[in-house]
Scaffold this active site. Sequence first.
Site, PDB file in Angstrom:
ATOM      1  N   GLU A   1       5.193  11.196 -13.407  1.00 16.45           N
ATOM      2  CA  GLU A   1       4.152  11.843 -12.602  1.00 16.45           C
ATOM      3  C   GLU A   1       4.537  13.235 -12.105  1.00 16.45           C
ATOM      4  O   GLU A   1       3.689  14.129 -12.036  1.00 16.45           O
ATOM      5  CB  GLU A   1       3.767  10.953 -11.412  1.00 16.45           C
ATOM      6  CG  GLU A   1       3.046   9.662 -11.780  1.00 16.45           C
ATOM      7  CD  GLU A   1       3.988   8.514 -12.150  1.00 16.45           C
ATOM      8  OE1 GLU A   1       5.230   8.735 -12.180  1.00 16.45           O
ATOM      9  OE2 GLU A   1       3.516   7.393 -12.396  1.00 16.45           O
TER      10      GLU A   1
ATOM     11  N   GLU B   1      -6.123  16.564  -5.308  1.00 17.60           N
ATOM     12  CA  GLU B   1      -4.770  16.153  -4.886  1.00 17.60           C
ATOM     13  C   GLU B   1      -3.708  16.972  -5.625  1.00 17.60           C
ATOM     14  O   GLU B   1      -2.801  16.453  -6.267  1.00 17.60           O
ATOM     15  CB  GLU B   1      -4.532  14.656  -5.090  1.00 17.60           C
ATOM     16  CG  GLU B   1      -3.359  14.119  -4.280  1.00 17.60           C
ATOM     17  CD  GLU B   1      -3.050  12.663  -4.584  1.00 17.60           C
ATOM     18  OE1 GLU B   1      -2.322  12.387  -5.534  1.00 17.60           O
ATOM     19  OE2 GLU B   1      -3.554  11.787  -3.858  1.00 17.60           O
TER      20      GLU B   1
ATOM     21  N   HIS C   1       1.109  -5.981  -9.638  1.00 15.33           N
ATOM     22  CA  HIS C   1       0.541  -5.058 -10.635  1.00 15.33           C
ATOM     23  C   HIS C   1       0.662  -5.700 -12.023  1.00 15.33           C
ATOM     24  O   HIS C   1       1.687  -6.291 -12.343  1.00 15.33           O
ATOM     25  CB  HIS C   1       1.327  -3.743 -10.560  1.00 15.33           C
ATOM     26  CG  HIS C   1       0.735  -2.613 -11.333  1.00 15.33           C
ATOM     27  ND1 HIS C   1       0.737  -2.567 -12.707  1.00 15.33           N
ATOM     28  CD2 HIS C   1       0.118  -1.470 -10.929  1.00 15.33           C
ATOM     29  CE1 HIS C   1       0.146  -1.453 -13.117  1.00 15.33           C
ATOM     30  NE2 HIS C   1      -0.235  -0.763 -12.054  1.00 15.33           N
TER      31      HIS C   1
ATOM     32  N   ASP D   1      -1.950  12.440 -10.879  1.00 12.34           N
ATOM     33  CA  ASP D   1      -0.782  12.794 -11.694  1.00 12.34           C
ATOM     34  C   ASP D   1      -0.515  11.817 -12.838  1.00 12.34           C
ATOM     35  O   ASP D   1       0.593  11.706 -13.329  1.00 12.34           O
ATOM     36  CB  ASP D   1       0.454  12.845 -10.786  1.00 12.34           C
ATOM     37  CG  ASP D   1       0.582  11.575  -9.948  1.00 12.34           C
ATOM     38  OD1 ASP D   1       0.028  10.539 -10.353  1.00 12.34           O
ATOM     39  OD2 ASP D   1       1.247  11.624  -8.888  1.00 12.34           O
TER      40      ASP D   1
ATOM     41  N   HIS E   1       5.181  -0.811  -8.335  1.00 12.89           N
ATOM     42  CA  HIS E   1       4.860  -0.680  -9.759  1.00 12.89           C
ATOM     43  C   HIS E   1       5.498   0.513 -10.439  1.00 12.89           C
ATOM     44  O   HIS E   1       5.316   0.727 -11.632  1.00 12.89           O
ATOM     45  CB  HIS E   1       3.344  -0.583  -9.944  1.00 12.89           C
ATOM     46  CG  HIS E   1       2.768   0.695  -9.400  1.00 12.89           C
ATOM     47  ND1 HIS E   1       2.767   1.873 -10.118  1.00 12.89           N
ATOM     48  CD2 HIS E   1       2.202   0.987  -8.212  1.00 12.89           C
ATOM     49  CE1 HIS E   1       2.219   2.830  -9.388  1.00 12.89           C
ATOM     50  NE2 HIS E   1       1.868   2.322  -8.229  1.00 12.89           N
TER      51      HIS E   1
ATOM     52  N   ARG F   1       7.670   3.176 -12.432  1.00 11.20           N
ATOM     53  CA  ARG F   1       8.583   3.033 -13.567  1.00 11.20           C
ATOM     54  C   ARG F   1      10.049   3.125 -13.149  1.00 11.20           C
ATOM     55  O   ARG F   1      10.889   2.417 -13.698  1.00 11.20           O
ATOM     56  CB  ARG F   1       8.288   4.111 -14.616  1.00 11.20           C
ATOM     57  CG  ARG F   1       7.156   3.736 -15.549  1.00 11.20           C
ATOM     58  CD  ARG F   1       6.819   4.897 -16.492  1.00 11.20           C
ATOM     59  NE  ARG F   1       6.035   4.460 -17.633  1.00 11.20           N
ATOM     60  CZ  ARG F   1       4.765   4.052 -17.563  1.00 11.20           C
ATOM     61  NH1 ARG F   1       4.143   4.007 -16.415  1.00 11.20           N
ATOM     62  NH2 ARG F   1       4.127   3.677 -18.657  1.00 11.20           N
TER      63      ARG F   1
HETATM   64  C1  UD1 Z   1      -0.180   4.101 -14.095  1.00  8.55           C
HETATM   65  C2  UD1 Z   1       0.216   5.556 -13.851  1.00  8.55           C
HETATM   66  C3  UD1 Z   1       0.885   5.701 -12.488  1.00  8.55           C
HETATM   67  C4  UD1 Z   1      -0.008   5.126 -11.396  1.00  8.55           C
HETATM   68  C5  UD1 Z   1      -0.357   3.687 -11.740  1.00  8.55           C
HETATM   69  C6  UD1 Z   1      -1.319   3.149 -10.721  1.00  8.55           C
HETATM   70  C7  UD1 Z   1       0.907   6.891 -15.787  1.00  8.55           C
HETATM   71  C8  UD1 Z   1       2.008   7.268 -16.680  1.00  8.55           C
HETATM   72  N1  UD1 Z   1       1.184   5.984 -14.858  1.00  8.55           N
HETATM   73  O1  UD1 Z   1       1.007   3.341 -14.183  1.00  8.55           O
HETATM   74  O2  UD1 Z   1       1.108   7.075 -12.221  1.00  8.55           O
HETATM   75  O3  UD1 Z   1       0.690   5.161 -10.178  1.00  8.55           O
HETATM   76  O4  UD1 Z   1      -0.992   3.647 -13.033  1.00  8.55           O
HETATM   77  O5  UD1 Z   1      -1.373   1.761 -10.755  1.00  8.55           O
HETATM   78  O6  UD1 Z   1      -0.183   7.403 -15.921  1.00  8.55           O
HETATM   79  N2  UD1 Z   1      -2.261  -3.158 -17.331  1.00  8.55           N
HETATM   80  C9  UD1 Z   1      -3.199  -4.157 -17.514  1.00  8.55           C
HETATM   81  N3  UD1 Z   1      -4.408  -4.028 -16.889  1.00  8.55           N
HETATM   82  C10 UD1 Z   1      -4.724  -2.970 -16.108  1.00  8.55           C
HETATM   83  C11 UD1 Z   1      -3.760  -1.970 -15.906  1.00  8.55           C
HETATM   84  C12 UD1 Z   1      -2.543  -2.076 -16.537  1.00  8.55           C
HETATM   85  O7  UD1 Z   1      -2.954  -5.113 -18.209  1.00  8.55           O
HETATM   86  O8  UD1 Z   1      -5.856  -2.917 -15.573  1.00  8.55           O
HETATM   87  C13 UD1 Z   1      -0.941  -3.260 -18.031  1.00  8.55           C
HETATM   88  C14 UD1 Z   1      -1.070  -2.981 -19.538  1.00  8.55           C
HETATM   89  O9  UD1 Z   1      -0.144  -3.774 -20.237  1.00  8.55           O
HETATM   90  C15 UD1 Z   1      -0.665  -1.507 -19.633  1.00  8.55           C
HETATM   91  C16 UD1 Z   1       0.434  -1.475 -18.587  1.00  8.55           C
HETATM   92  O10 UD1 Z   1      -0.042  -2.306 -17.514  1.00  8.55           O
HETATM   93  O11 UD1 Z   1      -0.236  -1.121 -20.932  1.00  8.55           O
HETATM   94  C17 UD1 Z   1       0.826  -0.125 -18.080  1.00  8.55           C
HETATM   95  O12 UD1 Z   1      -0.314   0.631 -17.690  1.00  8.55           O
HETATM   96  P1  UD1 Z   1      -0.148   2.246 -17.542  1.00  8.55           P
HETATM   97  O13 UD1 Z   1      -1.423   2.834 -17.056  1.00  8.55           O
HETATM   98  O14 UD1 Z   1       0.424   2.839 -18.778  1.00  8.55           O
HETATM   99  O15 UD1 Z   1       0.990   2.407 -16.460  1.00  8.55           O
HETATM  100  P2  UD1 Z   1       1.060   1.947 -14.945  1.00  8.55           P
HETATM  101  O16 UD1 Z   1       2.444   1.433 -14.741  1.00  8.55           O
HETATM  102  O17 UD1 Z   1      -0.080   1.092 -14.608  1.00  8.55           O
HETATM  103  N1  UDP Z   2      -4.957  -1.179  -4.221  1.00  4.97           N
HETATM  104  C1  UDP Z   2      -5.949  -2.129  -4.479  1.00  4.97           C
HETATM  105  N2  UDP Z   2      -5.570  -3.411  -4.795  1.00  4.97           N
HETATM  106  C2  UDP Z   2      -4.256  -3.786  -4.863  1.00  4.97           C
HETATM  107  C3  UDP Z   2      -3.253  -2.800  -4.625  1.00  4.97           C
HETATM  108  C4  UDP Z   2      -3.641  -1.504  -4.312  1.00  4.97           C
HETATM  109  O1  UDP Z   2      -7.133  -1.830  -4.415  1.00  4.97           O
HETATM  110  O2  UDP Z   2      -3.988  -4.969  -5.153  1.00  4.97           O
HETATM  111  C5  UDP Z   2      -5.367   0.214  -3.924  1.00  4.97           C
HETATM  112  C6  UDP Z   2      -4.728   0.851  -2.714  1.00  4.97           C
HETATM  113  O3  UDP Z   2      -5.476   0.617  -1.533  1.00  4.97           O
HETATM  114  C7  UDP Z   2      -4.716   2.331  -3.087  1.00  4.97           C
HETATM  115  C8  UDP Z   2      -4.579   2.314  -4.586  1.00  4.97           C
HETATM  116  O4  UDP Z   2      -4.958   1.007  -5.013  1.00  4.97           O
HETATM  117  O5  UDP Z   2      -5.941   2.966  -2.783  1.00  4.97           O
HETATM  118  C9  UDP Z   2      -3.164   2.622  -4.980  1.00  4.97           C
HETATM  119  O6  UDP Z   2      -2.990   2.351  -6.342  1.00  4.97           O
HETATM  120  P1  UDP Z   2      -1.572   2.153  -6.991  1.00  4.97           P
HETATM  121  O7  UDP Z   2      -0.600   1.681  -5.985  1.00  4.97           O
HETATM  122  O8  UDP Z   2      -1.788   1.335  -8.219  1.00  4.97           O
HETATM  123  O9  UDP Z   2      -1.223   3.624  -7.501  1.00  4.97           O
HETATM  124  P2  UDP Z   2      -0.500   4.884  -6.812  1.00  4.97           P
HETATM  125  O10 UDP Z   2      -1.229   5.245  -5.575  1.00  4.97           O
HETATM  126  O11 UDP Z   2       0.919   4.532  -6.588  1.00  4.97           O
HETATM  127  O12 UDP Z   2      -0.596   5.941  -7.870  1.00  4.97           O
END
Ligand code: UD1
Ligand code: UDP
Length: 397
Positions: A159, A145, A263, A123, A231, A233
């Site tokens: 999401e 999913e 995160h 999502d 993590h 929003r």
């Molecule tokens: C995203 C997804 C959320 C999912 C989550 C899993 C959307 C809108 N949100 O949220 O559904 O649950 O990922 O973790 O698609 N960043 C880094 N390095 C990384 C990843 C993220 O620096 O490897 C930082 C960056 O500043 C980036 C920010 O996190 O701009 C936000 O990343 P983004 O993918 O937009 O949103 P998440 O909160 O990670």
């Molecule tokens: N996970 C990981 N390392 C971490 C935290 C989570 O590998 O430090 C894995 C976790 O086992 C799960 C997935 O990441 O499989 C979940 O990702 P996240 O919580 O970022 O996203 P969500 O499931 O909420 O979309």
Amino acid sequence: MYRNGTRYNIEQSQTQGVLLFMGMSSKKPTILITAGTRPEAVKVAPLIRLLREQGWARVRVLATAQHRELLDQVFEFFEIKPDIDLNIMQPEQSLPDLTGRLVPAIDRVLSEEQPDIVLAQGDTTTVMATALACFYRQIPFGHVEAGLRTGRKYYPFPEEVNRVLVSRLGDLHFAPTMRSRDNLLREGTHESAVVVTGNTVIDALLWAIERDLPKTFEPVDGRKMILVTAHRRENFGAPLESICAALCDLVESRDVEVVYPVHPNPKVVETVEKHLKDKPRIRLVSPLDYAEFVAAMKASYLILTDSGGVQEEAPSLGKPVLVLRDETERPEGVEAGTACIVGPNRERIIEKAVELIDHADAYDRVARACNPYGDGKASTRIADVIQAFLVKGSIGA
Ligand code: UD1
Ligand code: UDP
């Protein structure tokens, strides 16, 4: 419609839900699988590995890299090298900007790769943009999913609406549970396009626990370890502060330690470091690679999380989960007794955590409940359906 020299006649109607495939060719069909974030990579990894092993299709992996380090960590662990990488992530990216950059970038890949079907899981913005780009090119899209819902537009944000849009845009819907299937049928998706498969996260978890897991997080001095991730929003700001306050209360009042992989979203890092940095018995660590995280889940006594994937994985390891959200699209765990919704609410977190820490009988009841999310065979079921759809011309058995 012609693609890769194969003639398709896909009549798809949301009301009748007819999926009709005609005109076979001996050429292997191309399946393009996209992933942008950590959870998507975890959940498509077993499917990619399986489809490649089976060999009847040409499998191409597109990393949008909506996440950079988090995505790379997962693919590395599952020994998957993406064929195309859009390297889209920017620090503190906004939702409109991300969507605006993703759709044309994915469209270019679709134009070059000419896939017969595209698959994506979940999502996120990557999934929504992939489904939209496929729709514009009239390429079949399979949603892994599918059908999770809270029924509330802003929970989780964005999401919930991404899921609804993807369900409207998609052609094949792989629902992890009967409940998610029912959600789709209620919204008008035709039952012939929905298959209940279980969640591929369990396939991924079982694959991981067969490997040598690191011992980094074995409990110290017999102390109970609480593993935390957050993590979402909706939890930015005051709710996350309230979660941090609850963690401080817990380490002060009970003989426990907290391990918290933070995160990398700057909105998370800022709050967590402000409230928890250098607190005794609270270890803030960088995001763990999948093997380390699975090891940490195994070593933990209790998990506090707002993550979707972690709610699904924890019951397979017999670990109770306190869900740091007011809503969950995964009520199956709550009903099975493996998870309890406490919200980002300081008092409720403490009350429920203390109950599980102090009362072995309450803990045992939760830890013994079985996992409602899957049996480790979801990828096989999905691969069978895709093969039937692409090669045999129907998705029925
Ligand atoms: C995203 C997804 C959320 C999912 C989550 C899993 C959307 C809108 N949100 O949220 O559904 O649950 O990922 O973790 O698609 N960043 C880094 N390095 C990384 C990843 C993220 O620096 O490897 C930082 C960056 O500043 C980036 C920010 O996190 O701009 C936000 O990343 P983004 O993918 O937009 O949103 P998440 O909160 O990670
Ligand atoms: N996970 C990981 N390392 C971490 C935290 C989570 O590998 O430090 C894995 C976790 O086992 C799960 C997935 O990441 O499989 C979940 O990702 P996240 O919580 O970022 O996203 P969500 O499931 O909420 O979309």
